[in-house]
Scaffold this motif. Structure first.
Motif, PDB file in Angstrom:
ATOM      1  N   UNK A  83       2.317  17.263  16.219  1.00 28.65           N
ATOM      2  CA  UNK A  83       1.093  15.976  16.490  1.00 28.65           C
ATOM      3  C   UNK A  83       1.548  15.121  15.299  1.00 28.65           C
ATOM      4  N   UNK A  84       1.417  13.729  15.466  1.00 26.77           N
ATOM      5  CA  UNK A  84       1.443  12.523  14.422  1.00 26.77           C
ATOM      6  C   UNK A  84       0.886  13.126  13.671  1.00 26.77           C
ATOM      7  N   UNK A  85       0.668  12.828  12.057  1.00 32.63           N
ATOM      8  CA  UNK A  85       0.445  12.658  10.180  1.00 32.63           C
ATOM      9  C   UNK A  85      -0.344  11.641  10.775  1.00 32.63           C
ATOM     10  N   UNK A  86      -1.833  11.517  10.125  1.00 31.19           N
ATOM     11  CA  UNK A  86      -2.660  10.901  10.737  1.00 31.19           C
ATOM     12  C   UNK A  86      -3.198  10.159   9.103  1.00 31.19           C
ATOM     13  N   UNK A  87      -1.828   9.098   8.056  1.00 28.92           N
ATOM     14  CA  UNK A  87      -2.097   9.335   7.197  1.00 28.92           C
ATOM     15  C   UNK A  87      -2.106   7.049   7.129  1.00 28.92           C
ATOM     16  N   UNK A  88      -3.645   6.947   7.217  1.00 28.14           N
ATOM     17  CA  UNK A  88      -3.420   5.685   7.344  1.00 28.14           C
ATOM     18  C   UNK A  88      -3.188   4.343   5.940  1.00 28.14           C
ATOM     19  N   UNK A  89      -2.880   5.233   4.466  1.00 29.32           N
ATOM     20  CA  UNK A  89      -2.337   4.127   4.083  1.00 29.32           C
ATOM     21  C   UNK A  89      -1.352   4.352   4.652  1.00 29.32           C
ATOM     22  N   UNK A  90      -0.314   4.496   5.957  1.00 30.19           N
ATOM     23  CA  UNK A  90       1.187   3.847   6.037  1.00 30.19           C
ATOM     24  C   UNK A  90       0.921   3.555   7.245  1.00 30.19           C
ATOM     25  N   UNK A 106      -8.931  11.583   9.775  1.00 24.26           N
ATOM     26  CA  UNK A 106      -7.390  10.379   8.700  1.00 24.26           C
ATOM     27  C   UNK A 106      -7.193  11.150   7.268  1.00 24.26           C
ATOM     28  N   UNK A 107      -7.989  11.521   6.763  1.00 24.86           N
ATOM     29  CA  UNK A 107      -8.122  11.641   5.635  1.00 24.86           C
ATOM     30  C   UNK A 107      -8.479  13.166   5.241  1.00 24.86           C
ATOM     31  N   UNK A 108      -8.525  13.694   6.035  1.00 23.56           N
ATOM     32  CA  UNK A 108      -8.301  15.742   6.265  1.00 23.56           C
ATOM     33  C   UNK A 108      -6.954  15.726   6.661  1.00 23.56           C
ATOM     34  N   UNK A 109      -6.515  16.945   6.089  1.00 28.74           N
ATOM     35  CA  UNK A 109      -5.231  18.002   5.619  1.00 28.74           C
ATOM     36  C   UNK A 109      -5.254  18.480   7.573  1.00 28.74           C
ATOM     37  N   UNK A 110      -4.609  19.165   7.875  1.00 30.44           N
ATOM     38  CA  UNK A 110      -3.986  19.157   9.401  1.00 30.44           C
ATOM     39  C   UNK A 110      -4.812  20.561   9.875  1.00 30.44           C
ATOM     40  N   UNK A 111      -4.699  21.690   8.138  1.00 29.30           N
ATOM     41  CA  UNK A 111      -5.358  23.114   8.205  1.00 29.30           C
ATOM     42  C   UNK A 111      -7.141  23.053   8.295  1.00 29.30           C
TER      43      UNK A 111
END
Lengths: 344, 336, 336
Positions: A1-8, A57-62
């Motif tokens: 799963x692609x991590x969703x960090x919209x700062x990047x 996108x602001x949450x951690x995957x777990x």
């Protein structure tokens, strides 16, 4: 799963992809429903994409989320597989719930998705519970409840927030104010103008953000998540958004005009985010078109796979009630009663 | 002769993320409704007053009108509600032609929206939160009384108002220039998004231009105010840029203490500051950032030049206290 | 014949204690055994529970794991469901079963349905303890016997102890079960004493009934308080009528086999349960016996319960509606 960090920049493209995936998925679901191909009801998230994707996108995957009857967007935002979602919409054996749940009950507890929910207002108590688990086990996960403006009038939502606030649990309560509870406008359901004002009653922070701006939702949830994870308790966020489709597919929508809808479509979350990314050089128009075509194809493929997939065996209707075997069900399913009783 | 007073109550003001990230207080709609009720009561100080109220989609304005005193003629402005800052600008444009004075309940953002289109009509600006530079927290009844006195001409507007400065912003990029207008402060922030609009972290501030500065104010005008005091009606403004981490300037920075957001006393290093003449440019080259206007992130910038310029053509703001004192010295509060 | 199992290797020691103490012992053992277990409900902590069942548990396990809740059944019942789905094992006390109505949504639409709706992809290890039964002048909203609702409702297991040993064994099984189980405790028998195995792995499998007294002439299938009263009656009738008494223990799933075996032997059946008679627990027992032992029945099945009225307040009225051993005797006399 692609991590969703919209700062990047990668994360921004992924966020755009997820918003487009939601729109493509639900637009397709609308078509399938109107063609009579989908059983049951479907409630679509088109228009509200920025809220689900911005929040996840602001949450951690777990981290955990709870959802609503309008849950497809939350699922995709949380990273669930559209193939398995589509299979579930068709009631197929390989769907997320093996065909037992359908549109309103897609869940993937392992992925932190505690279930779409057919009962308005039932999700927040579950999120409070997931936050209680985190608290009791000393984990650093946070639970976020998505719920609608209609749910704010439900007693159990009040109880859930009061409990989480009083116990200082790591929860985030995110109201998707899409302006209508079913067919009734929000101002006819609540005596407060901003639903976030209700936070004052719980002595927790509450504020309103533009739910058509993914960056606003992201930043709001990021701050609320940080507060929760730091042990400072829950936050109440109201995201102002709009559903472009009716409450359910087939809703004739006598309660609003095309002009009402147009005002919000003018601020479309995907279009405006795309424009910002194009302006910033994060994505080109061509790349966007390519992404969109790829997603449309992915959803087409999901439909094809779902149609080709097998229905569950009828005997599956008698599975999954309990972890333990229960003779009442297994005896019935094995047809024991057909002989009229053993001492005949 | 009938006095016409415009009333703008922003139902969205006082509800942003600063309730979480800063020490900003909550201004709920019940409080706004009560304050607006007080304004209407204060307006009855003058005879024959009509009130034009900006409509909204939340029902707040409806209640204000329903609860209005009988002696006032209260009506809505005939306009399309968009539930955004556009509404305040539309209402103010109408008031520019039809009102003798205007009362605004909101924050800096609301006052700025009104200022864009209000022209020369005197404005009484009431703060509905704590984090504001332009509007002041004043009792609604007192504010309403001042508006009545100025609007009816009992106290001449020229003697009880000050003209606030503004800041013109040109965001210049390769192919286009975007023009924005700020009232008290315009900042350049190192943040990728407009996001929740509020300025969350003082360390994001790159610099800015303010049309007023005082250490008693919160935010950009407070930072500049630590170095120089600039009155709202002084021509020109103050431009400054901060020494950012890892950047070295030509001269050693000046360290300033300032209240940057409610509840936060910050220490910032000012690399440069300059008192600007009316119309004098102060520019920032921005790779990636956001322009903030009156405390709210407003516009995302990539690879552009942000040119800021103080312009002394802002709204006429009513000094509530001096209006009432002037009226009292004229004997207007004595009966018989 | 008894179906108690002792899976541990500890000594088969027993101790005389009350049902209240046996429940507390079960809770204590399970809280010690598994850190994921926690107890929550109204006043279960410092106050020790309104019927003093949780007692001093909070002193041993602390306020986190013996958790006082607000008076907010829907909230904490829902929190229990969410907590169970994410890896804990809540034991919830609903003070009176009459209050279950206020949290039924979370029980019927969430707790009972999630596992099935999700295709088996979640477990739901929630235990709900609640009190039932008239006899204390508590009137209609604090005296009901409602277990039929949940024994009927798919997705929930329901048990109802009648003795201290079954109170311990059933509750421990409920807590260890990965399925939702509601434990219905008749509050009139909390003081009833009996021998309880001290083995901390003593459990009673859910879905098993217990033949408490063997007999030849008539089978009495009883629950809760009616078990003790039926046993006393059987003792009184010894020499005239040989009464077999079965403690049903588990309402759902039900141990059809034990009931059927007994009726095949005696040919007569009386069902004694404090719930209302129509569409009830009695009907379910009767149906299962008829489906499986119709040709063994020598007389019509008899039901002893509450007529379809609520439990009234006045002692004179309450005594009238509650079933007792004498009613079981009358029923036996009708068919033997």
């Amino acid at each position: 799963m692609v991590v969703l960090d919209i700062e990047t920049e990668d994360g921004q493209r992924e966020a755009l992809r997820r918003m487009l995936t939601i729109r493509a998925f639900d637009t397709k679901a609308a078509d399938l429903f109107s063609d009579g191909e989908l059983p049951g009801f479907v409630h679509l998230y088109v228009g509200e994409e920025a809220v689900g994707v911005g929040a996840c996108s602001a949450l951690e995957s777990d981290d955990y989320i709870t959802s609503t009857h309008r849950g497809h967007g939350h699922c995709i935002a949380k990273g669930l597989d559209p193939d398995l979602m589509m299979a579930e919409l068709f009631g197929k054996a390989n769907g997320y719930c093996n065909g037992k749940g359908g549109s309103m009950h897609i869940a993937d507890v392992d992925a932190g998705m505690l279930g779409a929910n057919g009962i308005v207002g039932a999700g927040p108590p579950l999120a409070t519970g997931a936050a209680l688990t985190s608290h009791l086990k000393g984990e650093d996960t946070v639970a976020l409840a998505f719920f609608g403006d209609g749910a704010v009038a439900q007693g159990q939502v009040h109880e859930a927030i009061n409990l989480a606030a009083t116990w200082n649990l790591p929860a985030v309560f995110l109201v998707e104010n899409n302006q209508y509870g079913e067919a009734t406008p929000v101002e006819k359901q609540h005596n407060v103008q901003n639903l976030s004002e209700t936070a004052e009653a719980y002595n927790i922070p509450g504020f309103t953000v533009d739910g058509m701006d993914i960056t606003a939702v992201y930043e709001a949830v990021k701050e609320a998540r940080k507060r929760a994870a730091d042990g400072e308790g829950p936050t109440f966020i109201e995201a102002e958004t709009y559903r472009y489709h009716g409450h359910f597919e087939g809703d004739q929508q006598p309660y609003r005009t095309e002009e009402d809808v147009a005002i919000w479509k003018d601020r479309d979350a995907i279009e405006s985010f795309k424009r910002r990314l194009v302006d910033a050089g994060t994505i080109t128009e061509d790349e966007f078109d390519e992404m969109k075509a790829e997603i449309d194809q992915q959803i087409e493929d999901a439909v094809g796979k779902a149609k080709d997939a097998a229905y569950p065996d009828p005997s599956e209707a008698y599975e999954d009630m309990f972890n333990a075997a229960v003779p009442e069900i297994s005896d019935f399913s094995s047809g024991m009663r057909a002989d009229g009783g053993e001492d005949r | 002769m009938t006095t016409t007073i415009g009333l703008v109550v922003n139902p969205a003001a006082g509800r942003d993320i600063r309730r979480l990230t800063g020490g900003a207080s909550v201004s709920n709609n019940y409080a706004k409704r009560r304050t607006a009720g007080c304004v209407l009561a204060g307006l009855t100080l003058a005879d024959d007053v009509d009130v034009l109220v900006m409509p909204d989609s939340t029902g707040l304005a409806d209640r204000i009108v329903d609860d209005a005193p009988d002696e006032l003629g209260v009506e809505f402005v005939d306009m399309t509600v968009t539930a955004s800052g556009r509404d305040s600008r539309t209402a103010a444009a109408h008031f520019a032609d039809h009102a003798d004075a205007v009362v605004v309940l909101g924050g800096d953002g609301t006052t700025r929206d009104v200022a864009q289109t209000i022209g020369d009509v005197p404005v009484v600006s009431i703060s509905t939160g704590t984090n504001n530079v332009v509007p002041t927290p004043v009792d609604g009844t007192v504010a309403g009384a001042a508006a009545a006195l100025v609007g009816s001409g009992a106290v001449p507007a020229a003697e009880a108002t000050t003209r606030h400065g503004t800041i013109e912003v040109n965001v210049v990029r390769a192919e286009q220039t975007t023009v924005i207008r700020g009232l008290a402060t315009v900042g350049v922030l190192d943040r990728p998004f407009v996001g929740t609009r509020a300025i969350l972290d003082p360390s994001d501030i790159v610099g800015g231009v303010v049309s007023r500065s005082s250490p008693a104010e919160i935010g950009l005008s407070g930072i500049a105010g630590g170095l120089v005091t600039h009155r709202p009606d002084d021509p020109g403004g103050v431009g400054f840029r901060l020494a950012r981490d890892g950047e070295s300037g030509a001269t050693a920075p000046t360290t300033v203490r300032a209240i940057t957001v409610p509840g936060r006393l910050s220490t910032v290093d000012v690399a440069e500051h300059r008192v600007l003449d009316d119309g004098e440019d102060y520019a920032f080259e921005v790779d990636r950032g956001v322009v903030s206007v009156d405390g709210e992130r407003e516009h995302e910038v990539r690879n552009g030049t942000v040119r800021l310029r103080p312009v002394s053509d802002g709204p006429r703001l009513v000094d509530v206290e001096s209006v009432l004192e002037r009226a009292a010295s004229d004997g207007r509060f004595r009966l018989g | 014949m008894s179906t108690e199992t002792s899976s541990g290797t500890g000594p088969d020691q027993t101790k005389e204690m009350t049902i209240r103490e046996a429940i507390r012992l079960a809770l204590r053992e399970e809280l010690e055994r598994d850190d994921d277990v926690f107890v929550m409900g109204e006043d279960v902590g410092k106050f020790g529970g309104v019927y003093e069942v949780t007692g001093d548990l909070v002193e041993q396990f602390g306020e986190e794991r013996v958790r006082d809740t607000p008076i907010s059944e829907a909230g904490f019942m829902g929190a229990a469901v969410g907590a169970a789905a994410t890896g804990t094992r809540p034991v919830v006390e609903i003070m009176f079963s009459d209050f279950i109505g206020v949290c039924s949504e979370q029980i019927i639409n969430q707790m009972a349905k999630n596992r099935y709706m999700f295709g088996g992809k979640t477990e739901m290890p929630v235990t709900v303890r609640t009190t039932e039964g008239g006899g204390s002048g508590a009137a209609s909203q604090h005296s009901g016997t409602i277990h039929t609702w949940f024994a009927h409702f798919p997705g929930v297991m329901a048990v109802a102890p009648a003795t201290p040993a079954s109170a311990k064994g059933l509750l421990k099984s409920a807590i260890r079960s990965d399925d939702p189980v509601i434990v219905f405790e008749n509050k009139q028998i909390y003081e009833q004493k009996g021998e309880v195995p001290l083995d901390d792995d003593f459990t009673i499998p859910i879905g098993t009934a217990s033949v408490e007294r063997e007999g030849e002439d008539v089978t009495v299938v009883a629950t809760q308080r009616m078990v003790g009263e039926s046993l006393e009656l059987a003792e009184e009738l010894a020499g005239q009528t040989s009464v077999e008494v079965i403690d049903l223990r588990s309402l759902y799933p039900m141990d059809t086999e034990t009931l059927v075996e007994s009726v095949k032997k005696t040919g007569r059946l009386v069902i004694a349960d404090e719930s209302p008679l129509s569409y009830g627990t009695h009907a379910e027992v009767a149906t299962r016996v008829m489906e499986n032992a119709f040709y063994s029945l020598d007389a019509p099945i008899q039901r002893v319960g509450v007529a379809d009225v609520h439990i009234p307040f006045s002692p004179a009225l309450e005594e009238e509606v509650l079933p007792h051993g004498s009613d079981v005797e009358a029923a036996i006399n009708r068919i033997v």
